[in-house]
Design a protein around this motif. Sequence first.
Motif, PDB file in Angstrom:
ATOM      1  N   ARG A   1      74.390  23.592   7.270  1.00 26.44           N
ATOM      2  CA  ARG A   1      72.969  22.836   6.572  1.00 26.44           C
ATOM      3  C   ARG A   1      72.539  23.447   5.018  1.00 26.44           C
ATOM      4  O   ARG A   1      72.748  24.056   4.849  1.00 26.44           O
ATOM      5  CB  ARG A   1      71.685  23.872   7.656  1.00 26.44           C
ATOM      6  CG  ARG A   1      72.010  22.878   9.318  1.00 26.44           C
ATOM      7  CD  ARG A   1      71.211  21.443   8.949  1.00 26.44           C
ATOM      8  NE  ARG A   1      71.039  21.301  10.435  1.00 26.44           N
ATOM      9  CZ  ARG A   1      72.033  20.573  11.309  1.00 26.44           C
ATOM     10  NH1 ARG A   1      73.286  20.481  10.977  1.00 26.44           N
ATOM     11  NH2 ARG A   1      72.437  20.554  12.841  1.00 26.44           N
TER      12      ARG A   1
ATOM     13  N   ARG B   1      71.640  17.851   5.882  1.00 22.60           N
ATOM     14  CA  ARG B   1      73.314  17.746   6.865  1.00 22.60           C
ATOM     15  C   ARG B   1      74.862  17.484   6.312  1.00 22.60           C
ATOM     16  O   ARG B   1      75.087  16.534   5.870  1.00 22.60           O
ATOM     17  CB  ARG B   1      72.911  17.044   8.418  1.00 22.60           C
ATOM     18  CG  ARG B   1      72.300  17.303   9.150  1.00 22.60           C
ATOM     19  CD  ARG B   1      71.507  16.154  10.113  1.00 22.60           C
ATOM     20  NE  ARG B   1      72.818  15.806  10.850  1.00 22.60           N
ATOM     21  CZ  ARG B   1      72.974  16.191  12.043  1.00 22.60           C
ATOM     22  NH1 ARG B   1      72.081  16.902  12.377  1.00 22.60           N
ATOM     23  NH2 ARG B   1      74.518  15.647  12.410  1.00 22.60           N
TER      24      ARG B   1
ATOM     25  N   GLU C   1      72.706  27.237   6.245  1.00 17.99           N
ATOM     26  CA  GLU C   1      73.561  27.947   7.680  1.00 17.99           C
ATOM     27  C   GLU C   1      74.756  26.686   8.030  1.00 17.99           C
ATOM     28  O   GLU C   1      75.089  25.953   7.750  1.00 17.99           O
ATOM     29  CB  GLU C   1      71.836  27.352   8.842  1.00 17.99           C
ATOM     30  CG  GLU C   1      72.412  27.595  10.409  1.00 17.99           C
ATOM     31  CD  GLU C   1      71.649  27.064  11.352  1.00 17.99           C
ATOM     32  OE1 GLU C   1      71.542  27.634  11.662  1.00 17.99           O
ATOM     33  OE2 GLU C   1      70.557  25.991  10.755  1.00 17.99           O
TER      34      GLU C   1
ATOM     35  N   ARG D   1      70.417  13.568   2.329  1.00 21.50           N
ATOM     36  CA  ARG D   1      70.102  13.700   3.198  1.00 21.50           C
ATOM     37  C   ARG D   1      71.596  14.125   4.083  1.00 21.50           C
ATOM     38  O   ARG D   1      71.405  14.957   5.677  1.00 21.50           O
ATOM     39  CB  ARG D   1      69.747  12.789   4.303  1.00 21.50           C
ATOM     40  CG  ARG D   1      68.615  11.461   3.591  1.00 21.50           C
ATOM     41  CD  ARG D   1      68.224  10.193   4.727  1.00 21.50           C
ATOM     42  NE  ARG D   1      67.365  10.351   5.027  1.00 21.50           N
ATOM     43  CZ  ARG D   1      66.941   9.105   5.603  1.00 21.50           C
ATOM     44  NH1 ARG D   1      67.682   8.023   5.752  1.00 21.50           N
ATOM     45  NH2 ARG D   1      65.128   8.259   5.102  1.00 21.50           N
ATOM     46  N   LYS D   2      72.899  13.826   3.852  1.00 18.91           N
ATOM     47  CA  LYS D   2      73.963  14.468   4.384  1.00 18.91           C
ATOM     48  C   LYS D   2      74.980  14.191   3.471  1.00 18.91           C
ATOM     49  O   LYS D   2      75.514  13.589   2.695  1.00 18.91           O
ATOM     50  CB  LYS D   2      74.189  13.013   4.971  1.00 18.91           C
ATOM     51  CG  LYS D   2      75.444  12.718   5.781  1.00 18.91           C
ATOM     52  CD  LYS D   2      75.420  13.801   7.596  1.00 18.91           C
ATOM     53  CE  LYS D   2      77.342  13.115   7.848  1.00 18.91           C
ATOM     54  NZ  LYS D   2      76.878  12.259   8.282  1.00 18.91           N
TER      55      LYS D   2
ATOM     56  N   TYR E   1      75.147  10.770   1.065  1.00 14.58           N
ATOM     57  CA  TYR E   1      73.508   9.626   1.340  1.00 14.58           C
ATOM     58  C   TYR E   1      72.422  10.646   1.235  1.00 14.58           C
ATOM     59  O   TYR E   1      72.021  11.464   1.968  1.00 14.58           O
ATOM     60  CB  TYR E   1      74.071   9.349   2.884  1.00 14.58           C
ATOM     61  CG  TYR E   1      75.564   8.973   2.862  1.00 14.58           C
ATOM     62  CD1 TYR E   1      76.263   7.470   2.983  1.00 14.58           C
ATOM     63  CD2 TYR E   1      76.646   9.803   3.371  1.00 14.58           C
ATOM     64  CE1 TYR E   1      77.558   7.674   2.051  1.00 14.58           C
ATOM     65  CE2 TYR E   1      77.766   9.189   3.594  1.00 14.58           C
ATOM     66  CZ  TYR E   1      78.110   8.352   3.033  1.00 14.58           C
ATOM     67  OH  TYR E   1      79.559   7.530   3.596  1.00 14.58           O
ATOM     68  N   GLY E   2      71.332   9.544   0.307  1.00 15.35           N
ATOM     69  CA  GLY E   2      70.000   9.541   0.687  1.00 15.35           C
ATOM     70  C   GLY E   2      69.686   8.937   0.950  1.00 15.35           C
ATOM     71  O   GLY E   2      69.978   8.157   1.922  1.00 15.35           O
TER      72      GLY E   2
ATOM     73  N   VAL F   1      79.171  18.234   6.569  1.00 15.51           N
ATOM     74  CA  VAL F   1      80.273  18.791   7.442  1.00 15.51           C
ATOM     75  C   VAL F   1      81.732  18.954   5.717  1.00 15.51           C
ATOM     76  O   VAL F   1      81.798  17.855   5.294  1.00 15.51           O
ATOM     77  CB  VAL F   1      80.790  16.874   7.791  1.00 15.51           C
ATOM     78  CG1 VAL F   1      82.190  17.271   8.772  1.00 15.51           C
ATOM     79  CG2 VAL F   1      79.916  16.502   9.231  1.00 15.51           C
TER      80      VAL F   1
ATOM     81  N   LEU G   1      78.545  26.436  10.653  1.00 14.12           N
ATOM     82  CA  LEU G   1      78.799  26.277  11.936  1.00 14.12           C
ATOM     83  C   LEU G   1      80.180  26.373  11.824  1.00 14.12           C
ATOM     84  O   LEU G   1      80.845  25.224  11.126  1.00 14.12           O
ATOM     85  CB  LEU G   1      78.198  25.743  13.563  1.00 14.12           C
ATOM     86  CG  LEU G   1      79.247  25.701  14.848  1.00 14.12           C
ATOM     87  CD1 LEU G   1      78.251  24.969  15.626  1.00 14.12           C
ATOM     88  CD2 LEU G   1      80.048  24.780  14.821  1.00 14.12           C
TER      89      LEU G   1
ATOM     90  N   LEU H   1      80.530  22.776  10.021  1.00 14.93           N
ATOM     91  CA  LEU H   1      79.587  22.233  10.319  1.00 14.93           C
ATOM     92  C   LEU H   1      78.049  22.835   8.919  1.00 14.93           C
ATOM     93  O   LEU H   1      77.756  24.306   9.107  1.00 14.93           O
ATOM     94  CB  LEU H   1      78.459  21.661  11.306  1.00 14.93           C
ATOM     95  CG  LEU H   1      79.398  21.525  12.285  1.00 14.93           C
ATOM     96  CD1 LEU H   1      78.588  20.880  13.642  1.00 14.93           C
ATOM     97  CD2 LEU H   1      80.462  20.370  11.867  1.00 14.93           C
TER      98      LEU H   1
ATOM     99  N   VAL I   1      79.320  14.507   2.853  1.00 15.92           N
ATOM    100  CA  VAL I   1      80.736  14.518   4.049  1.00 15.92           C
ATOM    101  C   VAL I   1      81.048  15.171   2.752  1.00 15.92           C
ATOM    102  O   VAL I   1      81.586  13.911   1.863  1.00 15.92           O
ATOM    103  CB  VAL I   1      80.705  13.721   5.092  1.00 15.92           C
ATOM    104  CG1 VAL I   1      82.469  13.456   5.275  1.00 15.92           C
ATOM    105  CG2 VAL I   1      80.374  12.446   5.687  1.00 15.92           C
TER     106      VAL I   1
END
Lengths: 371, 371, 371, 371
Positions: A237, A243, A214, A158-159, A264-265, A245, A216, A235, A161
């Motif tokens: 995707r 998501r 994608e 999911r995330k 992190y899942g 970072v 940013l 950032l 970093v």
Amino acid sequence: MARLRMGMIGGGPGAFIGPVHRIAAELDREIELVAGVFSSDADRSRAGGEAYRIDPDRAYPSLDAMFAAEKARGDGIDFVAIVSPNHHHLPAAKAALAAGYPVLSDKPMTATFAEAKELGEIVGQAGLPYGLSYTYSGYPLVREARERVAAGAIGSVRKVVVEYPQGWLAGEASGKQAEWRVDPARSGAGGCIGDIGVHAFHLAEFITGLRVTELLADLAAVVPGRALDDDCTVLLRFDNGARGVLLASQIEVGELNGLRIRLYGETGGIVWHQERPNTLTIHTIDGRTEIVHAGGAALGPIAQAATRTPAGHPEGYLEAFANLYRDFAKQLRGEPGSLIPGIDDGLRGMAFIDTAVRASADRAGWTAFTV
Amino acid sequence: MARLRMGMIGGGPGAFIGPVHRIAAELDREIELVAGVFSSDADRSRAGGEAYRIDPDRAYPSLDAMFAAEKARGDGIDFVAIVSPNHHHLPAAKAALAAGYPVLSDKPMTATFAEAKELGEIVGQAGLPYGLSYTYSGYPLVREARERVAAGAIGSVRKVVVEYPQGWLAGEASGKQAEWRVDPARSGAGGCIGDIGVHAFHLAEFITGLRVTELLADLAAVVPGRALDDDCTVLLRFDNGARGVLLASQIEVGELNGLRIRLYGETGGIVWHQERPNTLTIHTIDGRTEIVHAGGAALGPIAQAATRTPAGHPEGYLEAFANLYRDFAKQLRGEPGSLIPGIDDGLRGMAFIDTAVRASADRAGWTAFTV
Amino acid sequence: MARLRMGMIGGGPGAFIGPVHRIAAELDREIELVAGVFSSDADRSRAGGEAYRIDPDRAYPSLDAMFAAEKARGDGIDFVAIVSPNHHHLPAAKAALAAGYPVLSDKPMTATFAEAKELGEIVGQAGLPYGLSYTYSGYPLVREARERVAAGAIGSVRKVVVEYPQGWLAGEASGKQAEWRVDPARSGAGGCIGDIGVHAFHLAEFITGLRVTELLADLAAVVPGRALDDDCTVLLRFDNGARGVLLASQIEVGELNGLRIRLYGETGGIVWHQERPNTLTIHTIDGRTEIVHAGGAALGPIAQAATRTPAGHPEGYLEAFANLYRDFAKQLRGEPGSLIPGIDDGLRGMAFIDTAVRASADRAGWTAFTV
Amino acid sequence: MARLRMGMIGGGPGAFIGPVHRIAAELDREIELVAGVFSSDADRSRAGGEAYRIDPDRAYPSLDAMFAAEKARGDGIDFVAIVSPNHHHLPAAKAALAAGYPVLSDKPMTATFAEAKELGEIVGQAGLPYGLSYTYSGYPLVREARERVAAGAIGSVRKVVVEYPQGWLAGEASGKQAEWRVDPARSGAGGCIGDIGVHAFHLAEFITGLRVTELLADLAAVVPGRALDDDCTVLLRFDNGARGVLLASQIEVGELNGLRIRLYGETGGIVWHQERPNTLTIHTIDGRTEIVHAGGAALGPIAQAATRTPAGHPEGYLEAFANLYRDFAKQLRGEPGSLIPGIDDGLRGMAFIDTAVRASADRAGWTAFTV
């Protein structure tokens, strides 16, 4: 079984990464440095050859000279390693491939995305092995993390970093290592983003198996007078909707080479830090935290094969790098199991640098990432 | 010198933060909990009073009842602490101020920015002390970091990375603590950003002394079906031009309460981590790294005053919280030196939540931050 | 339910441990400090009372005065806490017990083993609760470790390494805290061994549930001119045959309060460190390492009950100390579940100091440990 | 400048330490493995040669064969590395020295102290270089620590705590690595004390520059049925009066290769840990703590020369080992600056093992340490 013979391009007196490639290549005795064009200056190339203790006759003044002479020998080089600054990557790779030599190149693939696409086509046509030194993907526990994610240890990601903080360019950029990195003519369009951001990008994709779709970007040259970015926030995707970072900086005083990643899942988390590379932290959603040790019994076979000593004997950057060379040797010998990054990773990396630099310059907000 | 008498609003059976406020308030014996409206349900309020072991007659069923009864006593309360969920903060504070009582409120100031502005005006008119529990600003080494930055220890700040990772809402939100936090009616417009992101925001401004002037926000509800954000990325610009990144998440499995901040200036860097709160790492551009210990000889007087035990005796969250109460007691007594956040910090925090939520919803890109 | 009322003996102006006892006693609102003889000097006792903000009439000049006055009140003290230097422990405890008051005493139990035996008999005859502040046994993860060892998590214990390094007495001993500790008249026969070594001894027995049966001690006064030991090495044998090493020092420059323990059994290992008290490391013989977090889901009920905040909110020394007071309150109320050390632990601790000092002075080699 | 040519004795199929020596020897390209007797079994020796990818003709079945054949070549070996189990060290070294070859031997020097004395004399008479692989003395920060102690950074040393915990022999000893270590016929009189305790001993003397003069040893075979010690506690006295504690164990479940040392002097302290080898912690008596990074600017020239990459690029065990080989190459070339341990260190190490084993068996108490 004979060792593979390597010719080096770049890596002459004062270079940091040349000796690193040499050590990494030879660590497992599957490869031997035998020749090189260590500098475009003939005297400096000769001095480089001496430093590496190779046969003085095989420290060449030019690529043409090397390729001609080595082809004429029975024990000529089997492949080249390109370790010169970024703007040399394309011409050197082109020449080597044209001469029929597989290439292991230092990252990033080229100075610009356009060059990368050109090189991508050339490699495709040449049909020769091409490897790229995203060094950090060689760490055993990075590979362990990748295997565990693939096996569902944390559920769907999911995330992400990923950070790569350094501080060594917080002041004026002086010295051979610093100077070319802040010079667009030698580095290409990206500064920090191309030097280290792209490592973070590759690591994120390598471990998760996901692809960025994608981004940013917010890049800046923080130190006054600098032409290239030295601090980057991006950032991300990913293609599964995750998501991300990505932080990279070369002005964070006191940070050394702090590449680190946290994933992190739905059901777990994984944390790895390059400066403490021999442990991996695994969290599960039931509140448990496990520490996995390099060389330890909990490792899967891929990570196990990437360690050379028992748990508790620290292995580091050079050993990780050597794992890439060992993979490349496998590829050259037609053996399976290589995890060394190649053309696709190279193109994605260059697209990342290119997209981030453009998107940041335009304050473009979210920008599609395509290769 | 008598203890100040505190009335609590909220904090009844099952609450986490009520007992924390009680312990923090009383830790230094400058304040005593003597009364409260621990719930809007009379029975539950009484049960709360019992749990706190206060005089049963002073566990009131309503604010009106408490204010009336306490005013009639010679030893009535001196101030109130508001510890109920966010949507109660405004009405409770209004009522208390109207009754002439100073207020120490749990953060965030209110549920919405509009409410915060209303409360800001009321406080201004009331002329009564108002404190806000941005707990983490009470840690000794946070205060030490602030002093050192102000004294120029790292030069002009260039970069701030502040993170607040948690994982406890990665699954379904169940239990009293979780449920109200994911409910817009009780939490306000912000989920994670209001629950913990605002702590990170305050910490960054508190330590640096800088003010955010612009932000770019990317908030999401990662867990399916959630109405409020549970994962936040916010890019920041400060009034001196410094760049910032603020990450807050409640879906990072395995993260506990990992608030941490890294500051980098022209000549140094400072790193602090809430889960290891008793050390501060200071980097200087000449390559030195120093570890500063809570309670140790290297601390300045402000941090020294905020510790209660010698170095090596871990102090934590409750002691940090108690420092805020000690500050508030100073304020009530008209003594100097309080560092407890107040109305301005509250307004800025609410503006931060509001701006981030709006800017993210609109994918607005960089957005001016004004209060 | 009313709070228990505590009278303090010692802890006047300049004391470190007095305020710590006060905070710990009151943290859970089960106990309230209401009276005290904070110094044998009447003025200083009064000043102590003011600092604690108690009723000025209840800051007494002598034990006799306190006991007489408190007995005459309806709301007189329920027990005493003795926090004065070691040579006061016996007379103060005797007087309190004679007056019918339960006693919670700072460790060590007394100044000498002979005194301890005398006190042990008095307590036995008095039939009153007696608790001893081996503070570190109050940490949640120490209790978790104890439970896990008892449940067989590491198999039969084979080896214990317990260390208590400090550095604050590496130079000249100056200041109120240092001076009495290096003075045999006030400390008793042991210096470092009695001040901190005994904590390590208790911790080892507390967690393992084993009893020391033999020891070999090597104590020294390293700092020139010092009358008492400031550096101790003690080898241990436990009643199940396990081997132990106990190191305590006050001259290890840079060490703060580094009590730590490592236990190894047939099938696992457990590691805990007081300066990072909120994690416990558990190793199993199959090569796994698990990190257990205070406040986390993996804790058993006893450790869970000893934490006040969720995982990630650091708790420390004061909270551990408060757990002892909470236990003592249970005992006073006749409730089960107290883990506070008592007479037996006190006697064993004094025997440990006594045996170690004697055995070391004689270079006696292995010496039987009996109480 | 040509590479030095190395012949290896031992290190055949299944060996751990042979490949380590090979990597270490070749890491800096000053040395090349060209020949060997990898096993006393001719087939296994040949298989070893293949694994190392050397010329098959130079994988010899016996020492005699190797010495004869290599002498006959123009490019014969320049020295031998002995990497076989302990009981081979003496005969192999004798043969090599007799044939005129310098020797780099794995530690310990020999199987027994008597053998060591014999070898010491032979080396003296041979007048040939002899080096010993106390690997851990090759770490850059170990050398930095040594320099700092010598320069007075912590004042006169008062206390040394050196530990070497492992857990891999907590269960039954199975596998090639484990089996010879628990067999007196192959290991010599010491088990754990000879395998790892002697590393700790050397490290303590190497960093402090002090010499042990007296010891008290408590060794045990904890695992039932084991003939050699697997758990060791040794108290030390140094020639300046400093006190020491040496702990080594192979039954501490979960410990990997946790060699660590803490030194405390009159004015400072130094801490180093092999599993985190790239930082050194320096405490000073004024309460400051500094972290020194391998590769960083704070390093002195000796440590600087022992690192190959910038700070933040972890180097580990193999690089430390390579530093010993680099030193040995210096010695062979007659260059100054070698820090590789030699005969004296070897004799002291063997005397340590011998004295500890004897003193422990006799429960002899404090025992003079002489070589």
